[in-house]
Design a protein around this motif. Structure first.
Motif, PDB file in Angstrom:
ATOM      1  N   SER A 183       0.784  -1.260   0.026  1.00 46.68           N
ATOM      2  CA  SER A 183       0.085  -0.123  -0.171  1.00 46.68           C
ATOM      3  C   SER A 183       1.093   1.290  -0.148  1.00 46.68           C
ATOM      4  N   MET A 184       1.971   1.074   0.591  1.00 40.03           N
ATOM      5  CA  MET A 184       2.968   2.353   0.734  1.00 40.03           C
ATOM      6  C   MET A 184       3.498   2.613  -0.687  1.00 40.03           C
ATOM      7  N   ALA A 185       3.885   1.474  -1.318  1.00 43.71           N
ATOM      8  CA  ALA A 185       4.338   1.590  -2.697  1.00 43.71           C
ATOM      9  C   ALA A 185       3.385   2.279  -3.768  1.00 43.71           C
ATOM     10  N   ILE A 186       2.257   1.763  -3.495  1.00 45.93           N
ATOM     11  CA  ILE A 186       1.011   2.256  -4.212  1.00 45.93           C
ATOM     12  C   ILE A 186       0.924   4.041  -4.047  1.00 45.93           C
ATOM     13  N   GLY A 187       1.346   4.313  -2.996  1.00 48.51           N
ATOM     14  CA  GLY A 187       1.091   5.720  -2.429  1.00 48.51           C
ATOM     15  C   GLY A 187       2.136   6.623  -3.479  1.00 48.51           C
ATOM     16  N   ALA A 188       3.031   5.879  -4.318  1.00 45.43           N
ATOM     17  CA  ALA A 188       3.553   6.663  -5.264  1.00 45.43           C
ATOM     18  C   ALA A 188       2.767   7.578  -6.297  1.00 45.43           C
ATOM     19  N   LEU A 189       1.518   7.207  -6.535  1.00 39.59           N
ATOM     20  CA  LEU A 189       0.549   7.568  -7.441  1.00 39.59           C
ATOM     21  C   LEU A 189       0.305   8.966  -7.533  1.00 39.59           C
ATOM     22  N   PRO A 190       0.018   9.529  -6.162  1.00 43.48           N
ATOM     23  CA  PRO A 190      -0.210  11.156  -6.227  1.00 43.48           C
ATOM     24  C   PRO A 190       0.933  12.000  -6.606  1.00 43.48           C
ATOM     25  N   ILE A 191       2.089  11.332  -6.185  1.00 44.15           N
ATOM     26  CA  ILE A 191       3.322  12.073  -6.503  1.00 44.15           C
ATOM     27  C   ILE A 191       3.674  12.071  -7.959  1.00 44.15           C
ATOM     28  N   GLY A 192       3.587  10.877  -8.741  1.00 45.93           N
ATOM     29  CA  GLY A 192       3.572  10.767 -10.174  1.00 45.93           C
ATOM     30  C   GLY A 192       2.779  11.772 -10.753  1.00 45.93           C
ATOM     31  N   THR A 193       1.468  11.728 -10.392  1.00 42.07           N
ATOM     32  CA  THR A 193       0.447  12.389 -11.065  1.00 42.07           C
ATOM     33  C   THR A 193       0.689  14.128 -10.938  1.00 42.07           C
ATOM     34  N   PHE A 194       1.283  14.294  -9.817  1.00 37.39           N
ATOM     35  CA  PHE A 194       1.590  15.912  -9.688  1.00 37.39           C
ATOM     36  C   PHE A 194       2.656  16.228 -10.664  1.00 37.39           C
ATOM     37  N   LEU A 195       3.707  15.312 -10.800  1.00 43.15           N
ATOM     38  CA  LEU A 195       5.023  15.656 -11.718  1.00 43.15           C
ATOM     39  C   LEU A 195       4.376  15.692 -13.152  1.00 43.15           C
ATOM     40  N   LEU A 196       3.665  14.664 -13.482  1.00 43.62           N
ATOM     41  CA  LEU A 196       2.760  14.794 -14.804  1.00 43.62           C
ATOM     42  C   LEU A 196       2.248  16.033 -15.042  1.00 43.62           C
ATOM     43  N   GLY A 197       1.651  16.528 -14.015  1.00 43.21           N
ATOM     44  CA  GLY A 197       0.779  17.873 -14.107  1.00 43.21           C
ATOM     45  C   GLY A 197       1.958  18.799 -14.444  1.00 43.21           C
ATOM     46  N   GLU A 198       3.064  18.860 -13.577  1.00 41.89           N
ATOM     47  CA  GLU A 198       4.090  19.940 -13.881  1.00 41.89           C
ATOM     48  C   GLU A 198       4.653  19.592 -15.361  1.00 41.89           C
ATOM     49  N   ILE A 199       4.861  18.629 -15.709  1.00 39.07           N
ATOM     50  CA  ILE A 199       5.394  18.367 -17.056  1.00 39.07           C
ATOM     51  C   ILE A 199       4.506  18.931 -18.094  1.00 39.07           C
ATOM     52  N   ALA A 200       3.466  18.537 -18.125  1.00 34.95           N
ATOM     53  CA  ALA A 200       2.206  18.995 -18.715  1.00 34.95           C
ATOM     54  C   ALA A 200       1.916  20.577 -18.824  1.00 34.95           C
ATOM     55  N   GLU A 201       2.126  21.105 -17.724  1.00 38.23           N
ATOM     56  CA  GLU A 201       2.105  22.539 -17.570  1.00 38.23           C
ATOM     57  C   GLU A 201       3.237  23.252 -18.455  1.00 38.23           C
ATOM     58  N   ILE A 202       4.120  22.738 -18.864  1.00 34.82           N
ATOM     59  CA  ILE A 202       5.367  23.372 -19.514  1.00 34.82           C
ATOM     60  C   ILE A 202       5.481  22.518 -21.065  1.00 34.82           C
ATOM     61  N   TYR A 203       5.101  21.528 -21.160  1.00 33.85           N
ATOM     62  CA  TYR A 203       5.245  20.802 -22.415  1.00 33.85           C
ATOM     63  C   TYR A 203       4.044  20.254 -23.046  1.00 33.85           C
ATOM     64  N   GLY A 204       2.888  20.443 -22.340  1.00 35.71           N
ATOM     65  CA  GLY A 204       1.538  19.753 -22.885  1.00 35.71           C
ATOM     66  C   GLY A 204       1.238  18.308 -22.300  1.00 35.71           C
ATOM     67  N   ALA A 205       0.018  17.952 -22.181  1.00 31.45           N
ATOM     68  CA  ALA A 205      -0.245  16.709 -21.669  1.00 31.45           C
ATOM     69  C   ALA A 205       0.275  15.594 -22.580  1.00 31.45           C
ATOM     70  N   PRO A 206       0.237  15.366 -23.833  1.00 34.87           N
ATOM     71  CA  PRO A 206       0.866  14.394 -24.540  1.00 34.87           C
ATOM     72  C   PRO A 206       2.286  14.249 -24.458  1.00 34.87           C
ATOM     73  N   ALA A 207       3.267  15.018 -24.345  1.00 39.85           N
ATOM     74  CA  ALA A 207       4.464  15.052 -24.114  1.00 39.85           C
ATOM     75  C   ALA A 207       4.781  14.656 -22.663  1.00 39.85           C
ATOM     76  N   ALA A 208       3.949  15.002 -21.673  1.00 41.34           N
ATOM     77  CA  ALA A 208       4.041  14.814 -20.235  1.00 41.34           C
ATOM     78  C   ALA A 208       3.899  13.321 -20.171  1.00 41.34           C
ATOM     79  N   VAL A 209       2.754  12.695 -20.806  1.00 45.78           N
ATOM     80  CA  VAL A 209       2.569  11.138 -20.806  1.00 45.78           C
ATOM     81  C   VAL A 209       3.673  10.411 -21.365  1.00 45.78           C
ATOM     82  N   VAL A 210       4.284  10.950 -22.550  1.00 47.38           N
ATOM     83  CA  VAL A 210       5.344  10.182 -23.247  1.00 47.38           C
ATOM     84  C   VAL A 210       6.649  10.264 -22.227  1.00 47.38           C
ATOM     85  N   VAL A 211       6.985  11.316 -21.713  1.00 45.95           N
ATOM     86  CA  VAL A 211       7.898  11.597 -20.894  1.00 45.95           C
ATOM     87  C   VAL A 211       7.818  10.738 -19.745  1.00 45.95           C
ATOM     88  N   MET A 212       6.836  10.549 -19.037  1.00 43.53           N
ATOM     89  CA  MET A 212       6.585   9.651 -17.893  1.00 43.53           C
ATOM     90  C   MET A 212       6.728   8.300 -18.301  1.00 43.53           C
TER      91      MET A 212
END
Length: 190
Positions: free
Chosen positions: A130-159
């Protein structure tokens, strides 16, 4: 080490694979999807995971560890065509296929944890899971930060591509997961 291997893959899957979900709306907007079409694309996550889980249930792989790792790798790989798709059918199809890999992961995850540790440690091991599953919100936040700069498609590809590289490195340094989780029937006949 076996439990650590499982937890590492779980962390990577939740951080890099499952974090794509908030980008579905943006990718849908980019390809001109209507709200109902965006809903259809998003629903492919559930349909794909059900399909992947059904396949694992019917297939009963000899080495569940390989299905576990393969599902994550396949899911990350298929997120790239999803993110770069140019039509609703392509986006929905790619996400369905990616989520089928996620279903392989989900259908084997708890089984691997529970069969790796002794019965006296199962509760603790599931807590660590369960603790390892807890990485999801941090990854989601990082995806949002990348998407803010490069757009959602690029963020998904980068992640997804970063996750795939890190998964390969993790499995290379923790190879015991590849031989783990033979089905109960296979172990009983030996």
């Amino acid at each position: 080490r076996a439990l650590l291997s499982i937890l590492g893959v779980t962390f990577l899957a939740n951080f890099f694979l499952f974090s794509y979900f908030p980008a579905v709306q943006r990718i849908g907007d980019r390809i001109g999807a209507s709200p109902s079409q965006v809903g259809l694309i998003a629903a492919m996550t559930g349909f794909g995971m059900m399909t992947g889980s059904f396949i694992i249930g019917m297939w009963e792989p000899k080495h569940r560890g390989r299905a576990y790792i393969g599902g994550v790798a396949f899911g990350m790989l298929m997120l790239m065509p999803f993110a770069t798709s140019n039509s609703v059918p392509m986006a929905a199809g790619a996400l369905f296929i990616a989520a089928t890999g996620s279903g392989f992961f989900g259908a084997t995850q708890s089984t691997l944890v529970l069969t790796t540790v002794g019965s006296d440690m199962r509760g603790r091991a599931m807590g660590l899971l369960s603790m390892a599953i807890g990485a999801l919100p941090i990854g989601t936040f990082l995806l949002g930060e990348i998407a803010e700069i490069y757009g959602a498609p690029a963020a998904v590809v980068v992640m997804a591509s970063t996750g795939l590289v890190l998964l390969i490195l993790w499995v290379f340094t923790h190879p015991e997961l590849l031989a783990m989780g033979r089905s109960v029937d296979a172990a009983a006949t030996e």
